[in-house]
Write an enzyme that holds these catalytic residues in place. Structure first.
Site, short mmCIF file in Angstrom:
data_model
loop_
_atom_site.label_atom_id
_atom_site.label_comp_id
_atom_site.label_asym_id
_atom_site.label_seq_id
_atom_site.Cartn_x
_atom_site.Cartn_y
_atom_site.Cartn_z
N GLY A 55 7.15 -34.21 -18.89
CA GLY A 55 6.58 -35.06 -17.84
C GLY A 55 7.13 -36.46 -18.01
O GLY A 55 7.65 -36.80 -19.08
N CYS A 82 8.79 -31.35 -24.88
CA CYS A 82 8.99 -32.77 -24.56
C CYS A 82 7.66 -33.50 -24.45
O CYS A 82 6.95 -33.61 -25.43
CB CYS A 82 9.85 -32.90 -23.30
N TYR A 83 7.27 -33.97 -23.27
CA TYR A 83 5.97 -34.64 -23.15
C TYR A 83 4.86 -33.72 -23.69
O TYR A 83 3.93 -34.17 -24.35
CB TYR A 83 5.68 -35.01 -21.69
N HIS A 169 14.48 -29.58 -24.66
CA HIS A 169 14.13 -28.65 -23.58
C HIS A 169 14.81 -27.29 -23.78
O HIS A 169 15.97 -27.13 -23.42
CB HIS A 169 14.56 -29.22 -22.23
N GLU A 171 14.44 -24.71 -22.09
CA GLU A 171 14.61 -24.00 -20.81
C GLU A 171 15.91 -24.33 -20.09
O GLU A 171 16.35 -23.57 -19.23
CB GLU A 171 13.42 -24.28 -19.88
N SER A 223 14.81 -11.98 10.18
CA SER A 223 15.95 -12.85 10.51
C SER A 223 17.25 -12.26 10.01
O SER A 223 18.33 -12.69 10.41
CB SER A 223 15.75 -14.22 9.87
N GLY A 225 17.93 -12.59 6.90
CA GLY A 225 18.06 -13.29 5.63
C GLY A 225 17.43 -12.46 4.51
O GLY A 225 16.75 -11.46 4.78
N VAL A 226 17.68 -12.88 3.26
CA VAL A 226 17.24 -12.07 2.12
C VAL A 226 15.72 -11.87 2.09
O VAL A 226 15.25 -10.74 1.95
CB VAL A 226 17.67 -12.74 0.78
N ASP A 227 14.98 -12.96 2.25
CA ASP A 227 13.53 -12.87 2.05
C ASP A 227 12.86 -11.98 3.10
O ASP A 227 12.08 -11.09 2.75
CB ASP A 227 12.89 -14.26 2.05
N SER A 228 13.18 -12.22 4.37
CA SER A 228 12.49 -11.41 5.38
C SER A 228 12.96 -9.96 5.32
O SER A 228 12.19 -9.04 5.58
CB SER A 228 12.65 -12.00 6.79
N LYS A 369 13.66 -16.51 -6.21
CA LYS A 369 14.72 -15.94 -5.37
C LYS A 369 15.50 -14.82 -6.09
O LYS A 369 15.78 -13.78 -5.51
CB LYS A 369 15.70 -17.06 -4.99
#
Ligand code: XMP
Length: 513
Positions: A55, A82-83, A169, A171, A223, A225-228, A369
């Site tokens: 943070g 970190c924080y 970090h 990550e 659409s 697209g990937v998500d729909s 995603k």
């Protein structure tokens, strides 16, 4: 079955999502929660472990986020980053000080490889540091498990209480062995078994969708697209013909895209559902005639989508459920669940206002995603659909400068197709954030054979980006660019010049409108 879970307690760090993604890469389910969550709420989730994020604050700032000391008494393993590490030290009566200079960037860290967090990690390992405050004295019962020449406590641990902390970090990918450390935490400290697998997600989601929907009617705006697309396939596997997908072809799709979507979701495709393709191309071209201003074009395209969808929805009649392709970053970015729906409404252009339905279903709302893509593969969807690059809702409408005409759409479709084909052939499309051809509104003089031409200039764009908020222009090998340029002027009627866009974002945007 409920998955074992790690909580990422967010103290305002920029990497909160990334930590959660990394934990999930270890096959352990993870959610980001605000630091304002109470101890009782945390206990109710029964997490296997908790990670405190970084943070921007100093623990001594009056307004800095803190947490009740009791959290360290729950017996739940905690990793502070970190924080989060400083907060752990400070709360447990260690000492945190402000250094005269910040330590920032790649840093070689000496680690104690006998500590469980660093098992299998090199004794000297490169980590990513970004801090001014540091722990100068560990709390009682803690041992120092890593240090650098300027940071006496780069990591500390109290194995008896299962409390661990790193100043750096783990990550971010700059920390070379960070994944090993996170995996040690979730498996060896928290004792997770790793039950977060897409296979079981898909199975259990289908099951719960069936229970929820019963014999209800479901409507989905598809659409391509990937998500729909992934959401639609999940729903079709769950309730088959109770699902109707409406796909609006606005005539601003990439070459062959409308047919590709129809091939997958239409009557000849592998899925059982009701598929309605609305060929609204001409309607859009008529509405867009003579319009040059980019925002106006966007508005027209968005509004027309709603009108078309409304007409189709009226034919279908009232439905019980409306499907939306909201994914987890939308949920996190819009305030950790409080206002998630606002953005997803926006994504489908305000649909919920015009459709008569009882409830919204968002089957992907807890997925990142890359997990949506994995779920798509798990569902047996074709790779070209699953690994699509992002394509804006207004489609080629934002890749044609000035007035949109059928002729210009054809030019940009053909040019874009050649560009994508050649990049793929050369393997130069790997790692690109987004790449496409756009049509400038410029015409200029050229010569072809013995003739003078006065034709359009196509612009090629390719950017490197991780968040789409900023981007830099990618270096495409010259031989690929020149091949693309020569194919476009030879094969696409109406083009006599090809330009490459070297601008980053900012000051440009990724799209070209
Ligand atoms: P810009 O051009 O703003 O684009 O740098 C950033 C990212 O957003 C995508 N984009 C859109 N996506 N609807 C969408 O679904 C839109 O209206 C829209 N406009 C831009 C763009 O493709 C890029 O990935």
């Amino acid at each position: 079955m409920k998955n074992e879970m790690i909580i990422v307690l967010d103290f305002g760090g920029q990497y909160n999502q990334l930590i959660a993604r990394r934990v999930r890469e270890c096959n352990v389910y993870c959610e980001v929660k605000p630091y304002t969550m109470t101890i009782d709420e945390i206990k109710a989730l029964n997490p296997r472990g908790i990670i405190f994020t970084g943070g921007p604050n100093s623990v001594y700032d009056e307004s800095s986020p803190h947490y009740d000391k009791e959290i360290f008494e729950l017996g739940i393993p905690i990793l502070g980053i970190c924080y989060g590490s400083q907060l752990m030290a400070y709360t447990l009566d260690g000492v945190v000080e402000t250094a005269p200079v910040s330590e920032y960037g790649h840093t070689e860290v000496d680690v104690d490889t006998t500590d469980v967090l660093f098992e299998g990690v090199s004794e000297k390992t490169v980590c990513w540091m970004s801090h001014t405050d540091y722990i100068s004295k560990t709390p009682e019962g803690f041992k120092v498990t890593a240090h650098t020449p300027v940071c006496p406590v780069a990591a500390m641990a109290c194995p008896e209480r299962k409390l661990y902390a790193t100043q750096f970090h783990p990550e971010v990918m700059h920390t070379k062995e960070g994944m090993k450390m996170l995996s040690n935490f979730v498996y060896k400290v928290c004792g997770c078994a790793g039950d977060w697998k897409m296979e079981s997600f898909v199975e259990s989601t289908i099951q719960s969708l069936r229970e929820k929907i019963g014999s209800g009617k479901v409507l989905c705006a598809l659409s391509g697209g990937v998500d729909s697309s992934v959401a639609a396939v999940l729903l079709s596997k769950a309730v088959g013909k109770q699902l109707t997908c409406v796909f609006v072809d606005h005539g601003l799709l990439r070459k062959n895209e409308g047919d590709e979507v129809e091939a997958v979701f239409g009557p000849d495709g592998p899925y059982e559902l009701n598929f309605i393709r609305v060929n609204a191309q001409q309607r859009y071209y008529d509405k867009l005639k003579g319009v040059e201003e980019p925002e106006r074009k966007r508005k027209i395209i968005g509004e027309e989508f709603i009108r078309v969808f409304e007409e189709e929805a009226k034919k279908i009649g009232a439905v019980d459920f409306l499907v939306q392709g909201t994914i987890y970053p939308d949920v996190i970015e819009s305030g950790l669940g409080k206002s998630a729906v606002i953005k997803s409404h926006h994504n489908v252009g305000g649909l919920p206002d015009v459709v008569d339905f009882k409830e919204i279903i968002e089957p992907l709302r807890m997925l990142f995603k890359d997990e949506v893509r994995k779920a798509g593969l798990e569902l047996g969807m074709p790779e070209y659909l699953v690994f699509r690059q992002p394509f804006p809702g207004p489609g080629l409408g934002v890749r044609i400068v000035g007035e949109v005409t059928e002729e210009k759409v054809r030019i940009v479709q053909e040019a874009d197709y050649i560009y994508r084909e050649e990049l793929a052939k050369a393997g130069a499309d790997k790692n690109l954030g987004q790449y496409f051809a756009a049509l400038t509104n410029m015409r200029s003089v050229g010569v072809m054979g013995d003739f003078r031409t006065y034709d359009y200039a196509v612009a090629l764009r390719a950017v490197l980006t991780s968040d789409f908020m900023t981007a830099e222009a990618a270096e495409i090998p010259w031989d690929v660019l020149s091949k693309v340029a020569s194919r476009i002027v030879n094969e696409v009627k109406g083009v006599n010049r090809v330009l490459y866009d070297c601008t980053g974002k900012p000051p440009a945007t990724i799209e070209f409108e």
